[in-house]
Design a protein around this motif. Structure first.
Motif, mmCIF file in Angstrom:
data_model
loop_
_atom_site.group_PDB
_atom_site.id
_atom_site.type_symbol
_atom_site.label_atom_id
_atom_site.label_comp_id
_atom_site.label_asym_id
_atom_site.label_seq_id
_atom_site.Cartn_x
_atom_site.Cartn_y
_atom_site.Cartn_z
ATOM 1 N N ASN A 147 5.712 11.601 -14.377
ATOM 2 C CA ASN A 147 6.510 11.747 -13.163
ATOM 3 C C ASN A 147 7.392 10.526 -12.996
ATOM 4 O O ASN A 147 7.100 9.481 -13.576
ATOM 5 C CB ASN A 147 5.571 11.860 -11.943
ATOM 6 N N ALA A 148 8.448 10.633 -12.168
ATOM 7 C CA ALA A 148 9.177 9.434 -11.767
ATOM 8 C C ALA A 148 8.205 8.630 -10.905
ATOM 9 O O ALA A 148 7.399 9.207 -10.162
ATOM 10 C CB ALA A 148 10.411 9.818 -10.978
ATOM 11 N N SER A 149 8.244 7.302 -11.030
ATOM 12 C CA SER A 149 7.302 6.432 -10.325
ATOM 13 C C SER A 149 7.298 6.765 -8.823
ATOM 14 O O SER A 149 8.347 6.939 -8.224
ATOM 15 C CB SER A 149 7.731 4.985 -10.551
ATOM 16 N N GLY A 150 6.087 6.888 -8.257
ATOM 17 C CA GLY A 150 5.961 7.169 -6.825
ATOM 18 C C GLY A 150 5.806 8.641 -6.489
ATOM 19 O O GLY A 150 5.285 8.991 -5.441
ATOM 20 N N ARG A 151 6.245 9.537 -7.371
ATOM 21 C CA ARG A 151 6.142 10.976 -7.096
ATOM 22 C C ARG A 151 4.767 11.510 -7.535
ATOM 23 O O ARG A 151 4.078 10.882 -8.335
ATOM 24 C CB ARG A 151 7.237 11.738 -7.849
ATOM 25 N N PRO A 152 4.384 12.684 -7.042
ATOM 26 C CA PRO A 152 3.111 13.255 -7.486
ATOM 27 C C PRO A 152 3.113 13.491 -8.997
ATOM 28 O O PRO A 152 4.150 13.823 -9.570
ATOM 29 C CB PRO A 152 3.030 14.586 -6.737
ATOM 30 N N SER A 153 1.966 13.353 -9.633
ATOM 31 C CA SER A 153 1.870 13.591 -11.076
ATOM 32 C C SER A 153 2.189 15.054 -11.377
ATOM 33 O O SER A 153 1.888 15.938 -10.584
ATOM 34 C CB SER A 153 0.460 13.264 -11.565
ATOM 35 N N PRO A 154 2.799 15.312 -12.554
ATOM 36 C CA PRO A 154 3.232 16.675 -12.878
ATOM 37 C C PRO A 154 2.102 17.560 -13.397
ATOM 38 O O PRO A 154 1.382 17.170 -14.303
ATOM 39 C CB PRO A 154 4.275 16.461 -13.980
ATOM 40 N N THR A 155 1.975 18.723 -12.814
ATOM 41 C CA THR A 155 0.968 19.676 -13.277
ATOM 42 C C THR A 155 1.608 20.859 -13.994
ATOM 43 O O THR A 155 0.922 21.721 -14.515
ATOM 44 C CB THR A 155 0.112 20.176 -12.098
ATOM 45 N N ARG A 156 2.948 20.919 -13.998
ATOM 46 C CA ARG A 156 3.677 21.956 -14.731
ATOM 47 C C ARG A 156 4.867 21.314 -15.436
ATOM 48 O O ARG A 156 5.396 20.296 -14.966
ATOM 49 C CB ARG A 156 4.291 22.998 -13.802
ATOM 50 N N ALA A 157 5.332 21.972 -16.495
ATOM 51 C CA ALA A 157 6.478 21.439 -17.243
ATOM 52 C C ALA A 157 7.707 21.285 -16.335
ATOM 53 O O ALA A 157 8.466 20.321 -16.463
ATOM 54 C CB ALA A 157 6.791 22.358 -18.423
ATOM 55 N N ASP A 158 7.900 22.203 -15.405
ATOM 56 C CA ASP A 158 9.069 22.104 -14.519
ATOM 57 C C ASP A 158 9.057 20.830 -13.667
ATOM 58 O O ASP A 158 10.111 20.299 -13.321
ATOM 59 C CB ASP A 158 9.167 23.328 -13.598
ATOM 60 N N HIS A 159 7.864 20.356 -13.307
ATOM 61 C CA HIS A 159 7.788 19.099 -12.541
ATOM 62 C C HIS A 159 8.331 17.941 -13.381
ATOM 63 O O HIS A 159 9.023 17.056 -12.872
ATOM 64 C CB HIS A 159 6.343 18.764 -12.164
ATOM 65 N N VAL A 160 7.982 17.938 -14.676
ATOM 66 C CA VAL A 160 8.454 16.870 -15.565
ATOM 67 C C VAL A 160 9.977 16.964 -15.679
ATOM 68 O O VAL A 160 10.688 15.962 -15.590
ATOM 69 C CB VAL A 160 7.837 17.010 -16.980
#
Ligand code: TXA
Ligand code: MG
Length: 364
Positions: A147-160
Motif C-alpha cells: 500500500n502507499a504508506s499510511g493507507r490500509p494494507s491491500p487485500t485485493r489486487a485493485d487496492h495495490v
C-alpha cells in the motif's frame, strides 16, 4: 514507469509468467504479489538499491524495516546470526504461514532492508504465488505491505493498483487474499519472546508452543488509553512500540472514525443519534457492526455488516477493504461497534484502534 499487470491462478501456476516476475526481482525491480495475509511489494532483499526503491514507491519512512520472505526454513540460517531453539519450535508449528520472527542479523541482509537495525524480520509465507515468486527469482524477497504508506494494507489486487500503479514494475493479481490482516510479529532477538504486532497466530497459539508470551507493552497501552481519545500517532501512552512501523499513523480513513463501546442497546442508541446529527449537518455517515445488528441502524447512509458475532476472522478479512471503501464513498463520519479482543480479535481491535486514532467512546 509503466506497471505491467499479470494474473496468476494460485491453483494452476503459469511458470513462464512467474519466470518473468522472478527476472524483474533479480534485476532489482519491484513486483507486488499476493500472500495469505495481504499483498506485498517485493524486491531482492540483498540488494540495497532495490530496497531503497520500495521506500520510494510507498513513500515509506526509511527507519521502518522490511520483512524478508523466504521459501525454505534453511534460509533463516543464511541471514540470522543466532537461531534460538524457541524459534525453531515456532517454525515447526506455524511455518509456512502468517508469522514473522525477529532475529539478530548477520552481514548478508543490508541495513537498507532492515531500516538500520541489527535485527531482521523473517517470514515464510504459505501462499503458492508468493512461494513461487521466491523460488523463481532465486532470491529472498524483502516485502512490506503493498500500500502507499499510511493507507490500509491491500487485500485485493485493485487496492495495490489504486496506490502503486505507475510506481512499480509489475503487479501479480492472484485474487483476494485469505486472511486480510498482516502477519503476527514475534521478537526473539532478546531474552523474552514478545509480540510486536498481533495477528492470526494468536498469543494463545504461541504460548502453547513456547510458554508464556507477552505483548509489547506499548500495544497493551493501546487498550488502556482508549477513553482519553488522545491522538497517539507518535507515541502510545508514553511508550514506544518496538516495531518501528507500529508507531506511525496507519489505516486511517479520510472521514472521522469512532469506536463505540457499552451495552448493545446503548451503543445502538448513541450511534443512531450521531448518524441523525450527521444527516442534520448534511454529511454522510456509516456504521460498522456485527451482522445481527444491521437492521437497528436506521439513520446511517451506509451500514456495513462485519461478520457474525464472535467471527473475528470474517471481520479481519473485510476490515481493510471496508476502510478503503469509506473513502471511495465519501463518508465523513464512521461509527464502529467494538469487536471482542480475544484470540484473532486482538489483531482486529489493534488495527481498528489504529485506524480510529484511538478514539473510543463509552456509550451509556
Ligand atoms: O503479513 C505481512 O507481514 C505482510 C506480508 C506482505 O508479508 N507484510 C507486512 O509488512 O505487513 P510491513 O512492512 O507492512 O510491516 C512490517 C512491520 C513494520 O511494523 C516494521 O516496523 C516491523 O514489521 N519490522 C520489520 N523488521 C523489524 C525489526 N527488525 N524489528 C522490529 N520490527 C520490525
Ligand atoms: Mg504495512
Amino acid at each position: 514507469m509503466k506497471t505491467s499487470r499479470i494474473t496468476i491462478n494460485k491453483d494452476y501456476i503459469d511458470r513462464s509468467l512467474m519466470a518473468q516476475a522472478g527476472e524483474i526481482i533479480r534485476n532489482g525491480g519491484l513486483v507486488a504479489f499476493p500472500t495469505e495475509t495481504v499483498y506485498g511489494l517485493g524486491a531482492d532483499a540483498e540488494n540495497p538499491e532495490a530496497s531503497k526503491k520500495i521506500y520510494e514507491a510507498k513513500g515509506r519512512p526509511s527507519d521502518n524495516p522490511l520483512i524478508v520472505h523466504i521459501c525454505d526454513t534453511s534460509q533463516v540460517y543464511e541471514i540470522a546470526k543466532e537461531v534460538p531453539s524457541v524459534a525453531e519450535r515456532l517454525f515447526g508449528a506455524f511455518w509456512p504461514g502468517p508469522m514473522t520472527v525477529i532475529l539478530k542479523k548477520n552481514d548478508r541482509i543490508p541495513y537498507e532492508t532492515t531500516g538500520g537495525l541489527d535485527t531482521v524480520a523473517i517470514r515464510m509465507p504459505s501462499h503458492p504465488v508468493a512461494r513461487a515468486l521466491i523460488k523463481e527469482s532465486g532470491r529472498m524477497i524483502a516485502a512490506p505491505s503493498a500500500n502507499a504508506s499510511g493507507r490500509p494494507s491491500p487485500t485485493r489486487a485493485d487496492h495495490v493498483w489504486e496506490d502503486l500503479e505507475g510506481r512499480i514494475d509489475m503487479l501479480i493479481d492472484g485474487g483476494d487474499v485469505d486472511l486480510g490482516l498482516e502477519s503476527t510479529i514475534i521478537d526473539l532477538s532478546e531474552g523474552e519472546p514478545m509480540i510486536l504486532r498481533p495477528g492470526f497466530i494468536t498469543r494463545q497459539m504461541l504460548s502453547g508452543i513456547i510458554g508464556e508470551v507477552h505483548l509489547d507493552p506499548a500495544l497493551e497501552a493501546d487498550y488502556h488509553i482508549e477513553e482519553s481519545g488522545e491522538d497517539s500517532s507518535e507515541e502510545i501512552g508514553g511508550l514506544h512500540p518496538k516495531a518501528p512501523g507500529m508507531k506511525y499513523r496507519h489505516y486511517a480513513p479520510r472521514g472521522s472514525l469512532e469506536i463505540v463501546e457499552g451495552q448493545p442497546e446503548d451503543v445502538i442508541d448513541y450511534i443512531n443519534k450521531k448518524c441523525q446529527e450527521a444527516t442534520d449537518d448534511s454529511v454522510r455517515s456509516a456504521v460498522l457492526c456485527i451482522n445481527t445488528h444491521y437492521s437497528y441502524y436506521i439513520n446511517a447512509d451506509e451500514v456495513i455488516p462485519m461478520g457474525e458475532y464472535g467471527d473475528e476472522a470474517a471481520t479481519a478479512a473485510r476490515l481493510f477493504d471496508v476502510l478503503r471503501r469509506m473513502d471511495e464513498d465519501c463518508i465523513d463520519r464512521i461509527y464502529s461497534e467494538s469487536f471482542t479482543s480475544e484470540g484473532v480479535g486482538e489483531a482486529v481491535m489493534n488495527r481498528l484502534l489504529k485506524a480510529a486514532g484511538h478514539k473510543v467512546i463509552f456509550a451509556g
